[in-house]
Design a protein around this motif. Structure first.
Motif, PDB file in Angstrom:
ATOM      1  N   LYS A 150      28.846 -14.634 -17.607  1.00  0.00           N
ATOM      2  CA  LYS A 150      27.432 -14.997 -17.613  1.00  0.00           C
ATOM      3  C   LYS A 150      27.179 -16.101 -18.636  1.00  0.00           C
ATOM      4  CE  LYS A 150      22.790 -13.011 -17.805  1.00  0.00           C
ATOM      5  NZ  LYS A 150      21.988 -11.761 -17.973  1.00  0.00           N
ATOM      6  N   PHE A 160      23.381 -21.126 -14.437  1.00  0.00           N
ATOM      7  CA  PHE A 160      22.925 -19.818 -13.956  1.00  0.00           C
ATOM      8  C   PHE A 160      23.007 -19.748 -12.429  1.00  0.00           C
ATOM      9  CE2 PHE A 160      21.012 -19.679 -18.204  1.00  0.00           C
ATOM     10  CZ  PHE A 160      21.297 -18.367 -18.574  1.00  0.00           C
ATOM     11  N   TYR A 163      26.533 -19.033 -11.620  1.00  0.00           N
ATOM     12  CA  TYR A 163      26.838 -17.635 -11.943  1.00  0.00           C
ATOM     13  C   TYR A 163      26.299 -16.701 -10.856  1.00  0.00           C
ATOM     14  CZ  TYR A 163      26.601 -13.126 -14.311  1.00  0.00           C
ATOM     15  OH  TYR A 163      26.721 -11.791 -14.635  1.00  0.00           O
ATOM     16  N   LYS A 167      28.582 -14.261  -8.533  1.00  0.00           N
ATOM     17  CA  LYS A 167      28.373 -12.810  -8.504  1.00  0.00           C
ATOM     18  C   LYS A 167      28.153 -12.335  -7.074  1.00  0.00           C
ATOM     19  CE  LYS A 167      27.856 -10.103 -11.352  1.00  0.00           C
ATOM     20  NZ  LYS A 167      28.811  -9.101 -11.901  1.00  0.00           N
TER      21      LYS A 167
END
Length: 207
Positions: A150, A160, A163, A167
């Motif tokens: 993260k 972000f 990320y 995920k």
């Protein structure tokens, strides 16, 4: 100095690999070692794990992952939909239709990038197109896609977005529900286009 050291750490081992490529007595090479090294310096053979993850999540039929590790390693763990062509068997006629074709985007992978790069170099020297290398191999795949870190607070929105994409891809490829990647700044870059062969119909590789 750091960029130069990084470049040297890539080019020097690849130059050694080129020198170590076994003599090919059955198929004429299309490129000299010097021409191949020039292509290596450009790094255009690499496909980022994000790009491969996106194609897997989207179930893109044009992707063909090729595991060049041993059959034993392949049986222990492999990426979804991959086929196994051990590096030592790469020049076998049994696999010619998988490697010399204009239907699939082949992506070689191994634990790191070394064996996959050897496979790419051999096929490139033979004049085959549409063959690429998973950047960083399985080690980098696990680090980047399966266990993404993260971003720190205050990181750019793009970090972000990457990320969140990773995920989601990790969840999808690990057995969760598949969620297509959104068209954001963190989405994977466009993949190389598939080059069509001239005056010869391509043979589709199997999954």
């Amino acid at each position: 100095m750091r960029p130069r050291l990084i470049l040297a750490s890539v080019i020097i081992p690849l130059g050694m690999i080129i020198a170590a490529v076994p003599e090919n007595t059955t198929k004429p090479y299309k490129l000299t070692a010097e021409q191949l090294l020039d292509e290596v310096k450009e790094g255009l053979q690499f496909v980022h794990p994000d790009q491969v993850a996106d194609m897997l999540v989207q179930k893109d039929p044009s992707l063909q992952l090729i595991d060049v590790r041993s059959s034993t390693d392949f049986e222990k763990f492999s990426l979804p939909g991959a086929i196994n062509i051990p590096l030592e068997n790469l020049l076998s006629e049994d696999y010619a239709d998988y490697l010399n074709q204009d239907v699939k985007l082949n992506v070689f992978y191994s634990n790191s990038s070394n064996k996959a790069n050897e496979a790419w170099m051999i096929t490139r020297q033979l004049g085959y197109k549409n063959n690429y290398v998973l950047q960083g191999g399985l080690n980098y795949w696990v680090e980047t896609v399966m266990n993404p870190e993260k971003p720190a607070e205050g990181s750019p929105n793009e970090e972000f977005a990457k990320y969140d994409f990773r995920k989601g891809a990790s969840s999808a490829l690990g057995g969760g529900a598949i969620a297509p990647a959104e068209n954001t700044a963190g989405a994977p870059a466009p993949l190389p286009s598939i080059s069509k062969k001239k005056k010869k119909k391509g043979v589709q590789g199997g999954c």
